[in-house]
Design a protein around this motif. Structure first.
Motif, short mmCIF file in Angstrom:
data_model
loop_
_atom_site.label_atom_id
_atom_site.label_comp_id
_atom_site.label_asym_id
_atom_site.label_seq_id
_atom_site.Cartn_x
_atom_site.Cartn_y
_atom_site.Cartn_z
N PHE A 115 3.42 -0.01 47.02
CA PHE A 115 4.57 -0.90 46.80
C PHE A 115 5.88 -0.12 46.91
O PHE A 115 6.86 -0.61 47.50
N ALA A 116 5.92 1.09 46.36
CA ALA A 116 7.14 1.90 46.45
C ALA A 116 7.43 2.26 47.90
O ALA A 116 8.59 2.22 48.35
N LEU A 117 6.40 2.60 48.67
CA LEU A 117 6.59 2.93 50.10
C LEU A 117 7.06 1.71 50.88
O LEU A 117 7.94 1.81 51.74
N ALA A 118 6.49 0.52 50.57
CA ALA A 118 6.89 -0.71 51.27
C ALA A 118 8.36 -1.03 51.00
O ALA A 118 9.09 -1.45 51.91
N LEU A 119 8.82 -0.80 49.77
CA LEU A 119 10.24 -1.05 49.46
C LEU A 119 11.14 -0.07 50.22
O LEU A 119 12.23 -0.44 50.64
N CYS A 120 10.67 1.16 50.40
CA CYS A 120 11.46 2.14 51.17
C CYS A 120 11.53 1.75 52.64
O CYS A 120 12.58 1.87 53.28
N VAL A 121 10.41 1.28 53.20
CA VAL A 121 10.35 0.92 54.62
C VAL A 121 11.23 -0.30 54.89
O VAL A 121 11.93 -0.38 55.92
N VAL A 122 11.26 -1.25 53.95
CA VAL A 122 12.07 -2.45 54.11
C VAL A 122 13.55 -2.12 54.00
O VAL A 122 14.40 -2.81 54.56
N GLY A 123 13.88 -1.05 53.31
CA GLY A 123 15.27 -0.67 53.19
C GLY A 123 15.80 -0.75 51.78
O GLY A 123 17.00 -0.53 51.55
N CYS A 124 14.99 -1.08 50.83
CA CYS A 124 15.43 -1.16 49.45
C CYS A 124 15.17 0.17 48.75
O CYS A 124 14.27 0.30 47.90
N PHE A 125 15.93 1.20 49.14
CA PHE A 125 15.73 2.54 48.58
C PHE A 125 16.00 2.56 47.08
O PHE A 125 15.33 3.28 46.34
N CYS A 127 15.48 0.17 44.97
CA CYS A 127 14.43 -0.55 44.23
C CYS A 127 13.06 0.09 44.38
O CYS A 127 12.08 -0.40 43.81
N SER A 128 12.94 1.21 45.13
CA SER A 128 11.62 1.80 45.38
C SER A 128 10.98 2.39 44.11
O SER A 128 9.77 2.61 44.08
N CYS A 129 11.77 2.62 43.06
CA CYS A 129 11.20 3.16 41.81
C CYS A 129 10.71 2.05 40.88
O CYS A 129 10.03 2.33 39.89
N LEU A 130 11.00 0.78 41.19
CA LEU A 130 10.60 -0.32 40.30
C LEU A 130 9.08 -0.44 40.09
O LEU A 130 8.66 -0.72 38.96
N PRO A 131 8.22 -0.22 41.10
CA PRO A 131 6.77 -0.35 40.85
C PRO A 131 6.26 0.63 39.78
O PRO A 131 5.26 0.36 39.12
N TYR A 132 6.96 1.75 39.59
CA TYR A 132 6.53 2.72 38.58
C TYR A 132 6.88 2.28 37.16
O TYR A 132 6.37 2.85 36.20
#
Length: 157
Positions: A115-125, A127-132
């Motif tokens: 989920f964190a990688l998917a948020l990075c790929v989409v462009g939400c850098f 928000c990439s820490c939210l799954p943790y």
């Protein structure tokens, strides 16, 4: 009968006694013991005969092995561990046999990292820490509070 050297190639040492042709008899080697009164353990001279120590065989570690001893097997029926959930649940521990509420440890899983990688790929850098920080993206491990035995894991699908 003439004594001849049986081993002519071996020189004889003049300081050594000659080697006899015939070994000594049993009676010469082991003199007879005095008569023993078996009922009282006394010799014919009236002295107490020492009793021999009994022979106790020792286990040898080479060549010979003893047959395995039969073992008692105890079968104890424990209730099965119920389905584990995201919260602590009442479980009977298979190790210490105590019925108690499980201790939980929440850990990041492959799902959290994806989920964190998917948020990075989409462009939400940002928000990439939210799954943790979201427990639904993590695994829950259940342990015994008494002996810390592992019960199982709950995957939130």
């Amino acid at each position: 009968m003439e004594k001849t050297n049986m081993y002519p190639e071996m020189p004889t040492n003049p300081g050594m006694p000659p080697i006899p042709d015939v070994p000594p008899s049993y009676n010469q080697t082991f003199p007879t013991a005095p008569a023993v009164n078996m009922a009282e353990g006394m010799t014919s001279s009236g002295q107490l005969q020492p009793q021999p120590t009994p022979y106790i065989p020792q286990q040898q570690s080479f060549g010979q092995q003893l047959p395995p001893q039969p073992q008692q097997i105890f079968i104890q029926n424990l209730p099965p561990i119920p389905p584990l959930g995201p919260r602590p649940c009442l479980v009977t521990c298979p190790s210490c046999h105590q019925r108690q509420v499980s201790n939980i440890v929440i850990e990041s899983s492959m799902k959290t990292h994806l989920f964190a990688l998917a948020l990075c790929v989409v462009g939400c850098f940002c928000c990439s820490c939210l799954p943790y920080f979201i427990d639904n993206c993590k695994n829950v491990n259940h342990y015994c509070k008494n002996c810390n035995a592992y019960f199982g894991m709950y995957n939130n699908k």
